[in-house]
Each structure stands twice: as C-alpha cells, then as structure tokens.
Design an enzyme around this catalytic site. Sequence first.
Site, PDB file in Angstrom:
ATOM      1  N   ARG A 186      70.427  96.862 -13.518  1.00 44.72           N
ATOM      2  CA  ARG A 186      69.797  95.970 -14.944  1.00 44.72           C
ATOM      3  C   ARG A 186      68.177  95.351 -15.233  1.00 44.72           C
ATOM      4  O   ARG A 186      68.465  94.648 -16.273  1.00 44.72           O
ATOM      5  CB  ARG A 186      70.785  94.749 -14.828  1.00 44.72           C
ATOM      6  CG  ARG A 186      71.958  95.250 -14.859  1.00 44.72           C
ATOM      7  CD  ARG A 186      72.841  96.606 -15.670  1.00 44.72           C
ATOM      8  NE  ARG A 186      74.356  97.215 -16.077  1.00 44.72           N
ATOM      9  CZ  ARG A 186      74.334  97.982 -14.554  1.00 44.72           C
ATOM     10  NH1 ARG A 186      73.600  98.780 -14.056  1.00 44.72           N
ATOM     11  NH2 ARG A 186      76.042  98.407 -14.640  1.00 44.72           N
ATOM     12  N   SER A 203      79.911  93.358 -21.001  1.00 40.83           N
ATOM     13  CA  SER A 203      79.478  92.633 -20.036  1.00 40.83           C
ATOM     14  C   SER A 203      78.652  91.917 -20.393  1.00 40.83           C
ATOM     15  O   SER A 203      77.648  91.529 -20.310  1.00 40.83           O
ATOM     16  CB  SER A 203      79.306  92.944 -18.788  1.00 40.83           C
ATOM     17  OG  SER A 203      79.718  92.049 -18.005  1.00 40.83           O
ATOM     18  N   GLU A 237      73.836  89.153 -18.263  1.00 39.38           N
ATOM     19  CA  GLU A 237      73.265  90.046 -18.631  1.00 39.38           C
ATOM     20  C   GLU A 237      72.945  90.064 -19.801  1.00 39.38           C
ATOM     21  O   GLU A 237      71.710  91.276 -20.656  1.00 39.38           O
ATOM     22  CB  GLU A 237      74.540  91.021 -17.647  1.00 39.38           C
ATOM     23  CG  GLU A 237      74.295  92.634 -17.822  1.00 39.38           C
ATOM     24  CD  GLU A 237      75.322  94.162 -17.740  1.00 39.38           C
ATOM     25  OE1 GLU A 237      75.256  94.501 -18.134  1.00 39.38           O
ATOM     26  OE2 GLU A 237      75.401  93.379 -16.557  1.00 39.38           O
TER      27      GLU A 237
END
Length: 306
Positions: A178, A228, A299
């Site tokens: 990420r 998420s 995130e």
Amino acid sequence: MYGDYKVLLEQLKFILCSENIKIDESMKKYTTFKLGGACDIMIFPSSEEELIESIKCIIKNKTPYFVLGRGSNLLVKDKGIRGVVVNLTKLNRVSIEKNIIRAESGANLSNVSIIAKDNSLCGFSFACGIPGTIGGAVNMNAGAYGGEMSQVVIGVKVIDLNGEVFYIPREEIEFGYRTTTVMERKYIVIRCDISLEYGNKEEIHDEMKDLMHKRKMKQPIEYPSAGSTFKRPEGYFAGKLIEDCGFRGYIHKNVMVSEKHCGFIVTRNENATASEVLELIDIVKNRVYDKFNVMLDTEVRIIGED
C-alpha cells in the site's frame, strides 16, 4: 474566501472552462464515505495539458492542493479542505495497443478491467471491484484477491512538487504494501501504462464475475465506507483482530463496524460525521492494542480540518 484566491481563480479561468471550476464545493458528493466539509476550490482538468498547466499555476500561487480521484480510500474531516482540490475524474481516456493499456489517471479501475477483458487480456481482473481510479491505485499499489498494481504496471507519467513532468519506469517505482515511490514523493499520476497477457475472454469474464460475487458476499458495499479501514498488520489480519475484540456490528453514534467484514467502518445514516468515524477508529485501535499488543494503522487516508 474568494478574495484569498482571486488571482489564482482568474489565472485558472485561462486554463479551464468555467464549468470545470467550482467554489465552496461539498466533499460529500465526491467520496465513497459521503462525509466531509467543503473545499475552497475544486477544479476538473479534462486533458493532460489542462492538468499540467493547472498544477503549475497552483504551485506558482503557493496555494495548497489535494489530488482527488473517486475518493474511495479517503476520509475528509468535517470542516473540509483549504486550497484547491484537483479532481481527476474527467481525465479518463484509455487506449490500447496490443497487450499494453495506457490509462489516464482518472480512469475508473472497473472500466479498465472491462476493456482488458474485451480485448482478451488477463491479469487485471483483481481490479474489477475496486471503486477507485488508475492514479489512486498506482499511488498506493492497490490490490485485491491476490493481485495488485505492482504486477502489471510498466511505467507512469507524473508531475512532481515543482511542476516538472517526467516518466518513471516500473523498476524505479519501488512498490510496497500500500505504498510506492509515487506516494512517498507526492507525485501526481498523469497516465499509467499497464502490460497484460493474452488469455481466453470467457475465462476472464468468469473470473471477474466470481470476484464480484465474492466482494458482494464479503464486503459491506451496501453502506457508504472508504473501503478497508486498516492496513494488514504483519502476521495478522486486521478484521480478525477487530472481530476477536467483540466489535462485529459495534455501533458508535451514527457509524459502525461492519457486521459483514470487521475491517470496514461504515456509516449508518445520513447524520454520520467524519468526527464519529475518527472516534470509532480510535476506539477500535485502542481495544486491539490493549488485547493483542498490536497497533493498527489506518489504510484510509485522512485529510482536512476538524
């Protein structure tokens, strides 16, 4: 507010048509969470040239800016965003040459996955259900169901913080979990080049259909969210840790931990606020740390003023 940005706005009008410049625009319309206050200015470049010239103009005027795709991994705070939001959703052209797809940063990931399928190209099915854009996906190395952007990207055209434009080949992007060099250096993605393999169109279609079904069954797509909420901690799954703390379906004011997937925080109704989401994030993080000594990292990107 107008007086603070009068010179900038006059200059932007030479670059963009008036309908692509909005003042005091609510961010609720531009994020999948449907939360957040207003931004001072929002612009919609519709070509590479307009984007590049707009960014150079903003930098010249020393105005803060934020680059927005479909707002799918984003929580905007309740008092909104100062400066300019550069909305890239009109910069969405996609071309294909043999097995190479060239997609502008505002192109919808799902649309690109369909184009790939229609041209019998496999390797991009993982993106069919991700509600984001190519630019955002490259920036954070987005992925799902075993696939991620690092597997298919061969290069990106970007703008740096000085307004310089250049191309970064795959080997210089430094993909991580990420994260990428693009994110760390705060580059703006103009275009992404993707290399795929030829495959069977019907098999690709079936794979995409299966992944969409899995997403529908396992993710709370019926509620507004930013996807998420937490990154996967090394050696753990965020959703499992949260569930084991008894948070499945946990309600906090007008927001809640999803009953379907504990890794998602969703809004319950139109009265929800970004502040309530942030409060619930802290509640979850603190409980998980107290019970498992694991600190969850968000995130979802959090921006704006409280």
